[in-house]
Design a protein around this motif. Sequence first.
Motif, PDB file in Angstrom:
ATOM      1  N   ILE A  94       0.731  -1.055  -0.567  1.00  0.00           N
ATOM      2  CA  ILE A  94      -0.013   0.144  -0.036  1.00  0.00           C
ATOM      3  C   ILE A  94       1.060   1.004  -0.132  1.00  0.00           C
ATOM      4  CG2 ILE A  94      -0.016   0.004   2.379  1.00  0.00           C
ATOM      5  CD1 ILE A  94      -3.482   0.780   2.031  1.00  0.00           C
ATOM      6  N   TYR A  95       0.116   2.569  -1.143  1.00  0.00           N
ATOM      7  CA  TYR A  95       1.251   3.482  -0.733  1.00  0.00           C
ATOM      8  C   TYR A  95       0.248   4.655  -0.638  1.00  0.00           C
ATOM      9  CZ  TYR A  95       4.441  -0.107  -3.181  1.00  0.00           C
ATOM     10  OH  TYR A  95       5.381  -0.273  -2.998  1.00  0.00           O
ATOM     11  N   SER A  96       0.461   5.405  -0.484  1.00  0.00           N
ATOM     12  CA  SER A  96      -0.362   6.558   0.813  1.00  0.00           C
ATOM     13  C   SER A  96       0.171   7.780   0.948  1.00  0.00           C
ATOM     14  CB  SER A  96      -1.160   6.049   1.775  1.00  0.00           C
ATOM     15  OG  SER A  96      -2.450   7.342   1.783  1.00  0.00           O
ATOM     16  N   GLU A  97       0.167   8.933   0.294  1.00  0.00           N
ATOM     17  CA  GLU A  97       0.554   9.931   1.928  1.00  0.00           C
ATOM     18  C   GLU A  97      -1.348  11.099   1.292  1.00  0.00           C
ATOM     19  OE1 GLU A  97       3.179  14.106  -0.120  1.00  0.00           O
ATOM     20  OE2 GLU A  97       3.005  12.250  -1.277  1.00  0.00           O
ATOM     21  N   ALA A  98      -1.073  11.829   2.917  1.00  0.00           N
ATOM     22  CA  ALA A  98      -1.612  12.367   2.784  1.00  0.00           C
ATOM     23  C   ALA A  98      -2.772  13.770   2.375  1.00  0.00           C
ATOM     24  CB  ALA A  98      -1.354  13.239   4.427  1.00  0.00           C
ATOM     25  N   GLY A  99      -3.527  13.647   1.537  1.00  0.00           N
ATOM     26  CA  GLY A  99      -3.788  14.542   0.721  1.00  0.00           C
ATOM     27  C   GLY A  99      -3.899  14.486  -0.885  1.00  0.00           C
ATOM     28  N   LEU A 100      -3.422  13.754  -1.095  1.00  0.00           N
ATOM     29  CA  LEU A 100      -2.376  12.969  -2.748  1.00  0.00           C
ATOM     30  C   LEU A 100      -3.153  11.525  -2.902  1.00  0.00           C
ATOM     31  CD1 LEU A 100       0.767  14.358  -3.125  1.00  0.00           C
ATOM     32  CD2 LEU A 100      -1.171  15.650  -3.785  1.00  0.00           C
ATOM     33  N   GLY A 101      -4.306  11.127  -2.079  1.00  0.00           N
ATOM     34  CA  GLY A 101      -4.443   9.325  -2.925  1.00  0.00           C
ATOM     35  C   GLY A 101      -4.127   8.233  -2.159  1.00  0.00           C
ATOM     36  N   THR A 102      -4.945   7.358  -2.256  1.00  0.00           N
ATOM     37  CA  THR A 102      -4.147   5.677  -2.004  1.00  0.00           C
ATOM     38  C   THR A 102      -3.745   5.403  -3.057  1.00  0.00           C
ATOM     39  OG1 THR A 102      -4.612   6.372   0.627  1.00  0.00           O
ATOM     40  CG2 THR A 102      -3.877   3.743  -0.454  1.00  0.00           C
ATOM     41  N   THR A 103      -2.810   4.193  -3.112  1.00  0.00           N
ATOM     42  CA  THR A 103      -2.622   3.102  -3.864  1.00  0.00           C
ATOM     43  C   THR A 103      -2.511   1.900  -3.534  1.00  0.00           C
ATOM     44  OG1 THR A 103      -2.198   4.319  -6.261  1.00  0.00           O
ATOM     45  CG2 THR A 103      -1.493   2.358  -5.990  1.00  0.00           C
ATOM     46  N   VAL A 104      -3.553   0.714  -3.607  1.00  0.00           N
ATOM     47  CA  VAL A 104      -2.822  -0.411  -3.135  1.00  0.00           C
ATOM     48  C   VAL A 104      -2.566  -1.458  -4.719  1.00  0.00           C
ATOM     49  CG1 VAL A 104      -3.847  -2.570  -2.189  1.00  0.00           C
ATOM     50  CG2 VAL A 104      -4.905  -0.474  -0.823  1.00  0.00           C
ATOM     51  N   ARG A 105      -1.302  -2.029  -4.425  1.00  0.00           N
ATOM     52  CA  ARG A 105      -1.301  -2.362  -5.411  1.00  0.00           C
ATOM     53  C   ARG A 105      -1.241  -4.521  -5.397  1.00  0.00           C
ATOM     54  NH1 ARG A 105       1.955  -0.581  -9.211  1.00  0.00           N
ATOM     55  NH2 ARG A 105       2.778   1.502  -8.587  1.00  0.00           N
ATOM     56  N   ILE A 106      -1.730  -5.257  -5.618  1.00  0.00           N
ATOM     57  CA  ILE A 106      -1.626  -6.335  -4.869  1.00  0.00           C
ATOM     58  C   ILE A 106      -1.592  -7.844  -6.635  1.00  0.00           C
ATOM     59  CG2 ILE A 106      -3.463  -8.615  -5.279  1.00  0.00           C
ATOM     60  CD1 ILE A 106      -5.256  -7.060  -4.155  1.00  0.00           C
ATOM     61  N   TYR A 107      -0.283  -8.330  -5.611  1.00  0.00           N
ATOM     62  CA  TYR A 107       0.533  -8.911  -7.175  1.00  0.00           C
ATOM     63  C   TYR A 107       0.532 -10.462  -6.444  1.00  0.00           C
ATOM     64  CZ  TYR A 107       3.685  -5.013  -6.978  1.00  0.00           C
ATOM     65  OH  TYR A 107       4.278  -3.617  -7.021  1.00  0.00           O
ATOM     66  N   LEU A 108      -0.270 -11.256  -8.187  1.00  0.00           N
ATOM     67  CA  LEU A 108      -1.013 -12.527  -7.382  1.00  0.00           C
ATOM     68  C   LEU A 108      -0.184 -13.233  -8.250  1.00  0.00           C
ATOM     69  CD1 LEU A 108      -4.485 -11.575  -8.284  1.00  0.00           C
ATOM     70  CD2 LEU A 108      -3.014 -12.257  -6.243  1.00  0.00           C
ATOM     71  N   PRO A 109      -0.292 -14.786  -8.223  1.00  0.00           N
ATOM     72  CA  PRO A 109       0.823 -15.977  -8.777  1.00  0.00           C
ATOM     73  C   PRO A 109       0.639 -15.872 -10.449  1.00  0.00           C
ATOM     74  CG  PRO A 109      -0.646 -16.874  -7.441  1.00  0.00           C
ATOM     75  CD  PRO A 109      -0.401 -15.201  -6.774  1.00  0.00           C
ATOM     76  N   GLN A 110       1.031 -16.006 -10.830  1.00  0.00           N
ATOM     77  CA  GLN A 110       0.277 -16.265 -12.597  1.00  0.00           C
ATOM     78  C   GLN A 110       0.452 -17.613 -12.804  1.00  0.00           C
ATOM     79  OE1 GLN A 110       3.011 -14.614 -16.062  1.00  0.00           O
ATOM     80  NE2 GLN A 110       2.894 -12.710 -15.593  1.00  0.00           N
ATOM     81  N   ALA A 111      -0.812 -18.342 -13.515  1.00  0.00           N
ATOM     82  CA  ALA A 111      -1.020 -19.682 -13.723  1.00  0.00           C
ATOM     83  C   ALA A 111      -0.471 -19.800 -14.795  1.00  0.00           C
ATOM     84  CB  ALA A 111      -2.877 -19.685 -14.148  1.00  0.00           C
ATOM     85  N   ILE A 112       0.332 -19.540 -15.756  1.00  0.00           N
ATOM     86  CA  ILE A 112       1.273 -20.070 -15.982  1.00  0.00           C
ATOM     87  C   ILE A 112       1.951 -21.694 -15.992  1.00  0.00           C
ATOM     88  CG2 ILE A 112       3.481 -19.427 -18.292  1.00  0.00           C
ATOM     89  CD1 ILE A 112       3.697 -16.221 -17.345  1.00  0.00           C
ATOM     90  N   GLY A 113       1.698 -22.707 -17.273  1.00  0.00           N
ATOM     91  CA  GLY A 113       1.834 -23.770 -17.378  1.00  0.00           C
ATOM     92  C   GLY A 113       1.156 -24.368 -16.047  1.00  0.00           C
ATOM     93  N   LEU A 114       0.451 -23.803 -15.755  1.00  0.00           N
ATOM     94  CA  LEU A 114      -1.103 -24.863 -14.703  1.00  0.00           C
ATOM     95  C   LEU A 114      -1.899 -25.414 -14.695  1.00  0.00           C
ATOM     96  CD1 LEU A 114       0.235 -21.904 -11.415  1.00  0.00           C
ATOM     97  CD2 LEU A 114       1.526 -24.732 -11.832  1.00  0.00           C
ATOM     98  N   ALA A 115      -2.170 -26.670 -14.348  1.00  0.00           N
ATOM     99  CA  ALA A 115      -2.990 -27.150 -14.614  1.00  0.00           C
ATOM    100  C   ALA A 115      -4.350 -26.551 -13.928  1.00  0.00           C
ATOM    101  CB  ALA A 115      -2.812 -28.930 -14.579  1.00  0.00           C
ATOM    102  N   GLN A 116      -5.646 -26.657 -14.519  1.00  0.00           N
ATOM    103  CA  GLN A 116      -7.431 -26.530 -14.111  1.00  0.00           C
ATOM    104  C   GLN A 116      -7.235 -26.985 -13.263  1.00  0.00           C
ATOM    105  OE1 GLN A 116      -8.926 -24.178 -14.859  1.00  0.00           O
ATOM    106  NE2 GLN A 116      -8.934 -23.213 -17.029  1.00  0.00           N
ATOM    107  N   PRO A 117      -7.498 -26.678 -11.655  1.00  0.00           N
ATOM    108  CA  PRO A 117      -7.862 -27.714 -10.571  1.00  0.00           C
ATOM    109  C   PRO A 117      -9.354 -27.997 -10.823  1.00  0.00           C
ATOM    110  CG  PRO A 117      -7.985 -24.686  -9.926  1.00  0.00           C
ATOM    111  CD  PRO A 117      -7.558 -25.340 -11.810  1.00  0.00           C
ATOM    112  N   ILE A 118      -9.663 -28.755 -10.012  1.00  0.00           N
ATOM    113  CA  ILE A 118     -10.813 -29.555  -9.645  1.00  0.00           C
ATOM    114  C   ILE A 118     -11.539 -28.331  -9.149  1.00  0.00           C
ATOM    115  CG2 ILE A 118     -12.365 -31.235  -8.873  1.00  0.00           C
ATOM    116  CD1 ILE A 118      -9.963 -32.708  -9.198  1.00  0.00           C
ATOM    117  N   THR A 119     -12.794 -27.970  -9.590  1.00  0.00           N
ATOM    118  CA  THR A 119     -13.656 -26.966  -8.960  1.00  0.00           C
ATOM    119  C   THR A 119     -15.397 -27.488  -9.446  1.00  0.00           C
ATOM    120  OG1 THR A 119     -14.072 -26.437 -12.012  1.00  0.00           O
ATOM    121  CG2 THR A 119     -12.293 -25.196 -10.276  1.00  0.00           C
ATOM    122  N   ASP A 120     -15.519 -28.396  -8.838  1.00  0.00           N
ATOM    123  CA  ASP A 120     -16.530 -29.891  -9.424  1.00  0.00           C
ATOM    124  C   ASP A 120     -17.374 -29.042  -7.284  1.00  0.00           C
ATOM    125  OD1 ASP A 120     -14.387 -31.130  -7.569  1.00  0.00           O
ATOM    126  OD2 ASP A 120     -16.266 -32.891  -7.727  1.00  0.00           O
TER     127      ASP A 120
END
Length: 608
Positions: free
Chosen positions: A426-452
């Motif tokens: 999270i990056y923020s400065e009073a009076g200038l706003g806020t940014t929340v950065r979410i970094y998620l693992p890429q799914a490259i080369g991973l099989a689809q999980p079971i979703t029943d």
Amino acid sequence: MTDDAAKVQKLLRQQAAIAQFGSFALRQRDLSKILAEAVRVCADGLNAPFSKVCQYRAKQNDLLIVAGYGWQDGVVGDVVSRADLSSPQGRAFTTGQPSICDDLQTGTYSDLPPFYAAHGIISIIDVIIKGTDEQPYGILEIDNNRRHDYDQHDINFLTGFANVLAEAVSTASRGAALQVTVDVMKALVEEKDRLLYEKNAADLQLRQSQKMEAVGQLTGGIAHDLNNILTVITGTIEILAEAVADRPELVTIAKMIDEAAERGADLTQRLLAFARKQPLQPREVDVNSLVIEASNLLRPTLGEQVEVQIMLSRDTARALIDPSQLTNAILNLALNARDAMPDGGKLTIETSNVILDDSYAGIHSEVTAGPYVLIAVTDSGHGIPAGILENVFEPFFTTKDVGKGSGLGLSMVYGFVKQSNGHIKIYSEAGLGTTVRIYLPQAIGLAQPITDELASTSILEGGDETILVVEDDDLVRTFVVGQIQSLGYRTLAAVNADAALVIINSAQTIDLLLTDMIMPGSMNGRQLSDAARRRRPSLRVLFTSGYTENTVIHYGRLDAGVLLLAKPYRKSDLARMIRAALGADTKLQPPTPDPVGKGASKPSHTAA
């Protein structure tokens, strides 16, 4: 003017030239500028159109022209002479004595560089430039395009000038060496400051991570106990509601209790999300599509005063993530942003692919270097003061007025991202706003999980099979046994794994093992399941817990074939999951073998 007077004027001019150059050299530390001024002043002192300085290169054993006056391009920095008797420069350098040639055309130097002829050079004089040690710096040469008879005064001037130049070169060289040392020391200091900054940042990150881990353990433990209590409350209020269905005033009270239990269940779910103990169902998710869908939900919620801007990178990779939880995370961030912009503003959601490198991972110890999908949520609101920025992910921490926020929104996002093997900043400065950065693992080369996913139903389907209930909490065990019996099943009960194994090792028929995950004693629920299935391979298993551990969840998702009934649950959930477990394929992940000497003895036969 007489010859004597002309000679005096010449001497005075030459001495003035030496003095002028000496004064310049004392103020100047740039060697290239010293050499450039030397060749100009020296040529002027001898009234010559050309002059140059040749530097000796020991490795090549030659003399390279490093400064010149009057020459065309392609001479300075390019032309070399051999540092031996075959060249006039080499002769002066080898003997240490001035080398004079009044007429190159009648001289003994047959291998002169062609630039002499190109410039019409006829007469030259070379003197040595001494160095700081035994090895001279090089040669100072005066060149003329007419015949010139150099006298002793000229030689004295040139020699004296070369001595002053040698001292200037030595001083500049020492200054350059000193500057190199200063630069090295400065670089070391800067490197030390950088390492100290990174260490302090890493220490701060570690302390913050440890604090959040400790808070998470506490939060998860509280949620576990609350879920046990809520399981009993939620289940028994259903029974009471049925019993008082003909008394409206009691129905209202029962409904109130039921709604309070629902709120309690929602609260514990939020606590488990922060503690990273909620079961996730990750899939390969098209992040851009999910953000678009979430933004469509946001626009009516945020109101007309908030402008929503979506900036999606076309090549955004797919992420391995629970889509419903990611949607909730974006909604939570957007609602926080709306509250930070009471008079309206701009909300921007961006996606892109990023690489978190080893340097970044070194500062953030919980980060694994590699490719991630980035979702950045930025608002133009009032911002967050620096003094409280590190607290914003803690549960129940909020800067909102009483009644306007629970302080669980950001903590849920934090826990979800961490449990998904991601990273949040999270990056923020009073009076200038806020940014929340979410970094998620890429799914490259991973099989689809079971979703029943098991579809819910309002019909309570029971049966007559035998179910072994293993639960250490007396209140919960009594309640669950009663609920199961009300569905028509036969029941057996045990307070822990050791008591359960006694029953499992007997000849008693058991169709389903319903076991809590977290229990006191030598085994948890997963270990009991493994031991039970080694004895009864066809035994079905249904886990239940108000708190998930890594026993059945790895890499943020349930193990293959595992069924988990999360507490608190209603009777309909219990009935549905029991039927699903009894009808499930028994070819689950094979149980781990007993460690040598630690397994209980096997019975002579097993129940079907």
